[in-house]
Structure formats: C-alpha cells, structure tokens
Scaffold this active site. Sequence first.
Site, short mmCIF file in Angstrom:
data_model
loop_
_atom_site.label_atom_id
_atom_site.label_comp_id
_atom_site.label_asym_id
_atom_site.label_seq_id
_atom_site.Cartn_x
_atom_site.Cartn_y
_atom_site.Cartn_z
N ARG A 12 0.64 -1.31 0.23
CA ARG A 12 -0.04 0.24 -0.28
C ARG A 12 0.87 1.59 -0.08
O ARG A 12 1.23 2.30 -0.94
CB ARG A 12 -0.64 -0.22 1.23
CG ARG A 12 -2.31 0.48 1.28
CD ARG A 12 -1.88 2.41 1.34
NE ARG A 12 -1.43 2.74 3.10
CZ ARG A 12 -0.69 3.42 2.96
NH1 ARG A 12 -1.04 4.76 2.30
NH2 ARG A 12 -0.88 4.34 4.37
N ASP A 13 1.59 1.79 0.90
CA ASP A 13 2.88 3.10 1.70
C ASP A 13 3.91 3.04 0.39
O ASP A 13 4.31 4.26 -0.60
CB ASP A 13 2.61 2.67 3.08
CG ASP A 13 3.37 3.58 2.85
OD1 ASP A 13 3.27 4.93 2.20
OD2 ASP A 13 3.80 4.08 4.33
N HIS A 207 5.30 3.91 13.36
CA HIS A 207 5.47 3.94 11.42
C HIS A 207 6.38 5.24 11.38
O HIS A 207 6.71 6.99 11.98
CB HIS A 207 4.14 4.88 11.33
CG HIS A 207 4.20 4.98 10.14
ND1 HIS A 207 4.09 4.06 9.14
CD2 HIS A 207 5.00 5.85 8.55
CE1 HIS A 207 4.24 4.52 7.27
NE2 HIS A 207 4.66 5.27 7.15
N HIS A 209 9.91 6.50 8.94
CA HIS A 209 10.93 6.76 7.50
C HIS A 209 11.93 7.14 8.17
O HIS A 209 12.52 7.19 8.73
CB HIS A 209 10.16 8.14 6.75
CG HIS A 209 8.91 7.66 6.42
ND1 HIS A 209 8.26 7.65 4.62
CD2 HIS A 209 7.86 7.18 6.91
CE1 HIS A 209 6.95 7.42 4.02
NE2 HIS A 209 7.10 6.98 5.89
N CYS A 240 5.74 10.15 0.99
CA CYS A 240 4.94 10.80 0.87
C CYS A 240 4.77 11.86 -0.46
O CYS A 240 4.97 12.11 0.12
CB CYS A 240 4.35 11.78 2.30
SG CYS A 240 2.91 12.92 2.55
N ASN A 249 9.88 4.61 3.30
CA ASN A 249 9.84 3.88 4.87
C ASN A 249 10.83 3.26 5.49
O ASN A 249 11.85 3.23 4.94
CB ASN A 249 8.59 2.82 4.64
CG ASN A 249 7.09 3.44 4.90
OD1 ASN A 249 5.86 3.94 5.54
ND2 ASN A 249 7.12 3.53 3.53
#
Length: 311
Positions: A12-13, A207, A209, A240, A249
């Site tokens: 997803r991300d 979460h 990065h 992002c 990430n």
Amino acid sequence: MKRIYFNEVATRDGFQIEPTFIPTDTKVALVDALSECGYAKIEVTSFTSPKAIPMLRDADEVMGRIRRVPGVEYTVLVPNKRGAERALEAKADELNLVMSVSETHNRANLRMSMADSFAALGDVIKLVDGRTPINISLSCAFGCPMEGDVPQQHVLDWAQRFSDIGVRGFTICDTTGMAHPVQVSRMVEALQGSVLKHRPELQLALHFHNTRGMGLANVLAGVQGGITRFDGSLGGLGGCPYAPGASGNISSEDAIHMLDAMGYDTGIDLDKLLGVARQMPDIVGHEVPGQVAKAGRITDLHPAPPETTPA
C-alpha cells in the site's frame, strides 16, 4: 524479551507512489509470500478513488484474490465512507483511517481541514459500528516539513479525541522522517502516561521513515520505551507525495534483522523474508534502499581469501 509485532505496508504505502503500475498478479503473489513470513498485519491496499491513487485501482480484486493465512490480519487504508463500504465488502480485518496533525499537510494531502477530517472519519467510525476494528494513523506527528515542530500535546489531544470515539489503536507516524530518538522516547512516554493510561488495551504502533537516516535508531528508541508494534516497508519503499524530500519507510527486513540480532522475537522467518525482499528491485523496476537483502545477515559468513605468497 517482549514479542515485537510488524505490519508490512509495502503493497500500500510502498506501491502507491511508484511511477509504473504493479500488475495485480504480482501484488497478489507478493501478499501471499509475505503471509508466509510471520507478519502480524499486512496493509494490503487502499480503498481510495482510482483517480487519486491509480497505482491501487485494483484494490477490490487484490483483496478478493489473496490467500489469507490464519493469524495474519489483512488491513486496508480507508479515506471516507465509500472506501469503508468497499473495505467491509472485501472483508478487511482492520480499517486504517488517516489524518494529519499538521493543518498544512492535512490540507495538502486530504484537501480538507483537520476539523473536517475528524468529522469525516467520525462518520466512518459510525458507519462501521464496531463490525471491524479501526486504527487511526496520525501523520506528521513528529514534525511537518511546511510548519515545522508539531507540539507533543497537540498529538496527544488528537489521539485522545479518537480514543473517545472507540478506535482499537493508533499509529503515530513520522511521515517525513523528522523524528529523532529522544523525541520518540518522549512521545512514547507521554502517550503511555495519558491516552494509554486510561485505555491500556489500545494498540499503539509507530511508523517511521528513514529520510535522514534515523529510522532504525527511532525503532530502537520505541522498543526501549515499551512499544511492541511497528510498521515497515519491504525494501524501504514508499514516501509521502506531499512531504518535500521525504523518502521511503524504514526497511522491514533491516529493522527485523536488527531486532533479531539483539535477541527480540519478531515472529518473522527472516531468511524467508529476505528471499522475498530480494525480489523487490525486479517488481518495482529499480533499486531499493534496503541494506540487509544486499549485504546478507551478520551471521552470513564467507570463506577466507586464498593465501598469497609474497613476491
């Protein structure tokens, strides 16, 4: 040592900002392979408008085709009520709702104010009505590239507001890679002394990065502060689109390798995971940031070079 639980977010991300569409068959095969590695959760896809995120336009088909392994939760990102309806139809195990705690970032990312986001996500929670667990991801919790520092109390206040309307858990997100270990330690301690003090059953995840190279240090700060749940992205994919300079990430396999070497139980079959991670460059068509898939584990030894005779 406590068990550490990982949520894999690459499909997803990681995939959402890739320039080339990843075929549906490839996504399904990757989720199926990850399901065999021991993850607690896999964030499979996003039920967002195909116009907004064309890379995930096959969300319904992917969720319908993956092979679900007992013990693994298959979670999806949901932006609104329509997305929630699709996620419920797809029998997602968890709905992940997202809001930024930076007004500027929230308007850039979600095209609405924070107050409007809270109202819209509240409508989603009412629609779901306890049928499926809900997680709230609070973006830019450690800083915004446009506004700068985000006050810790501001994050706590938003976490409390969502706690009051019945979510199962939170993910506190370093969306732009601005966090540092001392900041992480302070945030964790503050959350444990406030929101979690009143609802200790809440799942709290972090979460990170790796934009500025502090990702694994921040994971370690979280673990040492008592956090047992983390997001990671295979190969270190992601980033992002509304955060200038924000790279991917933390690499799942790098973080899991570090914790494994330190004696923590992640429940992950690292050798199996590394086998999957080494497929990522071919899947996305470019090199990925992950280190351990390239260098091997620290326990992977090599033969000594042949002796040479001095001239």
